[in-house]
Design an enzyme around this catalytic site. Structure first.
Site, PDB file in Angstrom:
ATOM      1  N   ASP A   3     -12.800 -10.207   8.662  1.00  0.00           N
ATOM      2  CA  ASP A   3     -11.436  -9.907   9.129  1.00  0.00           C
ATOM      3  C   ASP A   3     -11.413  -8.592   9.900  1.00  0.00           C
ATOM      4  O   ASP A   3     -10.581  -7.719   9.644  1.00  0.00           O
ATOM      5  CB  ASP A   3     -10.462  -9.850   7.959  1.00  0.00           C
ATOM      6  CG  ASP A   3      -9.000  -9.916   8.411  1.00  0.00           C
ATOM      7  OD1 ASP A   3      -8.760 -10.336   9.564  1.00  0.00           O
ATOM      8  OD2 ASP A   3      -8.106  -9.562   7.626  1.00  0.00           O
TER       9      ASP A   3
ATOM     10  N   VAL B 180       0.847  -1.192   0.000  1.00  0.00           N
ATOM     11  CA  VAL B 180       0.000   0.000   0.000  1.00  0.00           C
ATOM     12  C   VAL B 180       0.882   1.242   0.000  1.00  0.00           C
ATOM     13  O   VAL B 180       1.817   1.362   0.799  1.00  0.00           O
ATOM     14  CB  VAL B 180      -0.942   0.014   1.215  1.00  0.00           C
ATOM     15  CG1 VAL B 180      -1.821   1.267   1.195  1.00  0.00           C
ATOM     16  CG2 VAL B 180      -1.817  -1.239   1.228  1.00  0.00           C
TER      17      VAL B 180
END
Length: 416
Positions: A202, A95
């Site tokens: 998650d 990222v």
């Protein structure tokens, strides 16, 4: 334009400043004293290390050399975005903080590496298909998708930090009012995706982004699934161990929205006390022992069908040694009743007994929030409601030296 830049440069020199990329820095301090407010800003700027800060979008690079506005750029092309710095790296993706050459907005670029023989990872395709249909103030917004031979890049809205970093900046438990605001937003996002039959699967502080205003946004839908897919195909290898419910730890694949509610409850306790609720370190057995120590060991009478779960082992349900086992759920009595009650309704061993996200939003725990927060359109932030704002934390980001030990944080530090 050239005359405007020249005039701006002259003005900043008269104020004792010089241009530096997108910001400004002092001239020689020995030659020219600075006003007191300027020193205050510089001290705050130098000492505070804030993850994902957008204070310097170019990261020290030259604006003229590194960033050029271009006409005719379109979404979906790699040259429409500029990487500024790496924010994090995982097994399958990296990222970056970036900036759009199309409109100048900061973005987060999730670059997924592709193996030639495998093509686009299935989890990436699933994440893209789910996020394209989700438009909500408490879910990270997917702006664009870029597909090349080497990688698949998701372009998300840029959000300054995440809940894990926020809690690191403010150790010992968060301000009770801020916990309430964060939890309401988390449940609001869950209620939205659950109403569309989507499970996140998650939930953990690292996957909950926090903006500079305090807006909480669900992120990382790589493990998310739609309930329209038959539940027999579900996996029990979901959710980070600390936030995985006991039914899934025991191998259940016939789960529903209660899976996410358990994770949200764990995050709730972590915000209150400053440490994880069930920090197992080794394996599933140890994780279950952490849970049994708080909720008690279930039996076939208290949890019908538990003996039939795939991972059930009788030795996992034996009492712990007296000095190790204690029902520390009683510590929740140190919390206000409404806080304790909501936590208990979310962290219930039997999945069908857990409260839903929609019902949790109506819990009396949230009565101190302004009533209009329950009537907002999906895309409107709760911070649009007058009176909703974050309170100053005990450990403020502008005072890094003001650290407190958990033992000094009052009852909430040991509420679990």
């Amino acid at each position: 334009m050239q005359n405007l830049r020249h005039a701006a440069t002259e003005a900043f020199h008269r104020l004792g400043l010089k241009q530096r990329h997108l910001g400004y820095a002092e001239l020689d301090e020995a030659d020219k004293p600075q006003p007191h407010w300027f020193h205050t800003l510089q001290v705050r700027r130098l000492k505070v290390q804030r993850g994902r800060s957008n204070s310097d979008p170019m990261g020290g690079k030259s604006f003229d050399q590194e960033f050029q506005w271009k006409t005719g750029l379109q979404f979906g092309t790699a040259n429409s975005y500029l990487n500024l710095e790496k924010l994090g790296e995982g097994t399958y993706a990296t990222v970056y903080k970036g900036i759009s050459r199309i409109n100048g907005h900061l973005v987060a670029l999730k670059v997924i590496r592709m193996k030639t023989e495998e093509g686009v990872p299935f989890t990436a395709m699933r994440e893209a298909s789910l996020l394209k249909g989700l438009k909500h103030a408490n879910i990270v917004l997917l702006h664009d998708i870029i597909h090349t031979k080497e990688s698949l890049t998701f372009v998300f809205e840029y959000v300054q930090t995440d809940l894990a970093q926020y809690m690191m900046e403010h150790p010992g438990g968060l301000h009770s009012y801020n916990v309430r605001i964060f939890m309401f937003q988390l449940l609001r996002g869950l209620s939205y995706i659950h109403s569309r039959r989507i499970l996140h699967r998650d939930l953990k502080p690292q996957n909950l982004l926090i903006s500079y205003l305090g807006e909480l946004k669900l992120a990382d839908f790589g493990l998310a699934r739609s309930k329209s897919i038959p539940c027999q195909t579900y996996s029990s290898e979901v959710v980070t161990l600390w936030y995985r419910p006991p039914d899934v730890l025991l191998g259940s694949t016939d789960y529903s929205t209660a899976l996410d509610i358990w994770g949200a409850g764990c995050v709730f306790i972590e915000m209150l006390q400053g440490t994880p609720a069930f920090p197992g370190e080794a394996d599933i057995f140890e994780q279950l022992q952490k849970i049994w120590a708080v909720l008690g060991i279930p039996t076939e009478e208290t949890w019908p069908g538990v003996n039939e779960l795939p991972n059930f082992r009788p030795e996992w349900f034996l009492p712990c040694e007296p000095q190790q086992f204690r029902n520390v759920w009683k510590r929740l009595s140190q919390l206000p009743y409404k806080t304790e009650d909501l936590a208990q309704k979310m962290l219930t061993t039997v999945p069908r007994h857990r409260i839903s996200a929609q019902d949790a939003m109506q819990h009396p725990y949230f009565n101190t929030l302004p009533p209009p927060v329950t009537q907002l359109r999906d895309t409107v932030s709760v911070f649009k409601v007058p009176g909703v704002r974050l309170e100053t934390e005990v450990k403020d980001i502008f005072s890094p030296s003001r650290r407190i030990k958990p033992s000094q944080a009052g009852p909430l530090a040991k509420c679990w």
